[in-house]
Design an enzyme around this catalytic site. Structure first.
Site, PDB file in Angstrom:
ATOM      1  N   GLU A 224      33.818  83.930 112.705  1.00 43.83           N
ATOM      2  CA  GLU A 224      35.174  84.207 112.229  1.00 43.83           C
ATOM      3  C   GLU A 224      35.378  85.653 111.768  1.00 43.83           C
ATOM      4  OE1 GLU A 224      37.293  81.015 109.957  1.00 43.83           O
ATOM      5  OE2 GLU A 224      35.359  80.027 110.059  1.00 43.83           O
ATOM      6  N   HIS A 240      12.102  69.509 117.892  1.00 42.08           N
ATOM      7  CA  HIS A 240      11.975  68.388 118.821  1.00 42.08           C
ATOM      8  C   HIS A 240      12.864  68.549 120.052  1.00 42.08           C
ATOM      9  CE1 HIS A 240       9.534  66.219 115.893  1.00 42.08           C
ATOM     10  NE2 HIS A 240      10.337  66.786 114.997  1.00 42.08           N
ATOM     11  N   LYS A 332      46.223  76.185 116.246  1.00 43.52           N
ATOM     12  CA  LYS A 332      46.952  75.305 115.319  1.00 43.52           C
ATOM     13  C   LYS A 332      48.430  75.294 115.678  1.00 43.52           C
ATOM     14  CE  LYS A 332      43.893  75.620 111.295  1.00 43.52           C
ATOM     15  NZ  LYS A 332      43.698  75.953 109.897  1.00 43.52           N
TER      16      LYS A 332
HETATM   17  C1  F6R Z   1      39.954  80.475 108.096  1.00 42.55           C
HETATM   18  C2  F6R Z   1      38.960  79.434 108.070  1.00 42.55           C
HETATM   19  C3  F6R Z   1      39.188  78.189 108.861  1.00 42.55           C
HETATM   20  C4  F6R Z   1      40.008  77.157 108.057  1.00 42.55           C
HETATM   21  C5  F6R Z   1      40.188  75.850 108.839  1.00 42.55           C
HETATM   22  C6  F6R Z   1      40.867  74.758 108.040  1.00 42.55           C
HETATM   23  O1  F6R Z   1      39.592  81.467 107.137  1.00 42.55           O
HETATM   24  O2  F6R Z   1      37.967  79.593 107.433  1.00 42.55           O
HETATM   25  O3  F6R Z   1      37.925  77.664 109.203  1.00 42.55           O
HETATM   26  O4  F6R Z   1      39.372  76.889 106.848  1.00 42.55           O
HETATM   27  O5  F6R Z   1      40.927  76.101 109.991  1.00 42.55           O
HETATM   28  O6  F6R Z   1      42.044  75.218 107.456  1.00 42.55           O
HETATM   29  P1  F6R Z   1      42.298  74.944 105.900  1.00 42.55           P
HETATM   30  O7  F6R Z   1      41.155  75.585 105.187  1.00 42.55           O
HETATM   31  O8  F6R Z   1      43.599  75.610 105.594  1.00 42.55           O
HETATM   32  O9  F6R Z   1      42.343  73.463 105.755  1.00 42.55           O
END
Ligand code: F6R
Length: 337
Positions: A224, A240, A332
């Site tokens: 990330e 393994h 998303k």
């Molecule tokens: C972004 C990050 C992502 C979010 C994940 C879930 O910095 O770390 O891995 O954490 O997409 O989103 P949230 O945390 O808002 O539920």
């Protein structure tokens, strides 16, 4: 809760530099403490952490740290649905920084339908709307993964009350990590030097016991922050299978990075040593990184702070912005339309 005035949400190096202070920033409200004490008295059947990505890491750490000593199961769900065994007498701790992550919201709906006890941890969104569930509120405007120390301090404190174990002194932890990591002199290489060794290669972070989730966090942070490929694996399981498939291929230079602890059992230490030697003989140039600190938690956090810093240095070496996560947002967005 007030964030330190020196925090800059647009600067990932600044956020990672504040890791120790953020461990000691969130104080649980009295109502939450009393509620957890009531659950402890009443007795619950288990604790389930619900969350994805950056919002799942803290639960992963707490599970690794406390599941051996806890008399009740500690479960981690990173998906849409809860196992049937998670029922009325469980406490579900739903964590989503944005409060809008669909997998977490779906699990939360199920937890509600089953009559589970629920605590929400969020900065807002759908999960932050007023409800009968108690809410631990996080400050807005940060990247979820940068809030690991805030989430961890809340989740660990709650779990310690629920299972009746000694409470962590986060003030002490903050000072210890600042002392250990202010000049990185306890480490063989500074994060920048380590990043220079890893740049252009594919790291595989390898951990055992309580350092398994630290290896996983390091992989995610490289993905990330540095927008680069990285993997993780667990010992003994990797002995393994992965060991047979681990060699330089397709022009891609893999670098195994062994995360080492002073708490390893003799057999685990031996496995890690032999695996390291095998990889060395295969010309893979493995690294060893020794966690600093005394306790399991100190080791997990000094190492996380170090590896988070490595991931940020890798981002700068690759000339990418460590804060933005455009593909995650795009995905998303597409899911929501
Ligand atoms: C972004 C990050 C992502 C979010 C994940 C879930 O910095 O770390 O891995 O954490 O997409 O989103 P949230 O945390 O808002 O539920």
């Amino acid at each position: 809760m007030t964030l330190p005035s020196t925090i800059d949400p647009q600067d990932m190096r600044n956020l990672v530099d504040h890791f120790p202070q953020l461990l000691n920033t969130l104080q649980l409200e009295k109502t939450i403490i009393n509620l957890c004490k009531d659950y402890r008295k009443k007795g619950i059947s288990g604790i389930c952490f619900l969350g994805m990505g950056g919002s799942s890491i803290a639960g992963n750490y707490v599970k690794a740290l406390l599941e051996q000593s806890s008399k009740i199961p500690i479960s981690l769900v990173r998906d849409y649905s809860l196992p049937t065994s998670i029922d009325t007498d469980w406490l579900v701790i739903a964590v989503s920084y944005s409060g809008n992550t669909e997998e977490t919201l779906s699990g939360l709906v199920q937890a509600k339908e089953r009559g589970c006890n629920i605590i929400r941890i969020t900065s807002g969104g759908e999960m932050g709307q007023e409800s009968e569930d108690p809410i631990i509120r996080l400050p807005t405007g940060l990247q979820p993964r940068a809030t690991l120390p805030l989430m961890l301090s809340a989740i660990l404190a709650v779990t310690e009350i629920l299972i009746g174990s000694n409470r962590t002194d986060f003030g002490k932890l903050e000072s210890l990590i600042i002392t250990m990591n202010s000049s990185w002199k306890e480490w063989d290489e500074t994060p920048k030097e380590m990043a220079e060794s890893l740049f252009g290669k594919v790291p595989i972070f390898i951990g055992a016991n309580h350092l398994k989730p630290v290896a996983y966090r390091a992989k995610c942070q490289v993905n990330e922050n540095a927008k680069a490929p990285a993997f993780y694996s667990e010992i003994p399981e990797a002995n393994h299978n992965e060991i047979e498939g681990f060699f330089d291929i397709y022009g891609c230079k893999m670098i195994p990075i062994f995360l080492r602890s002073q708490h390893e059992s003799t057999r685990i230490a031996r496995r890690l040593d032999i695996t390291y030697d095998l990889y060395l003989e295969m010309d893979l140039s493995p690294f060893k990184i020794q966690a600093q600190g005394q306790t399991l938690l100190e080791e997990m956090l000094t190492l996380t702070h170090y590896l988070d810093s490595v991931s940020v240095e890798l981002a700068y070496l690759g000339d990418v912005d460590p804060v933005s996560v455009e593909r995650i947002q795009d995905l998303k967005h597409r899911l929501s339309t």
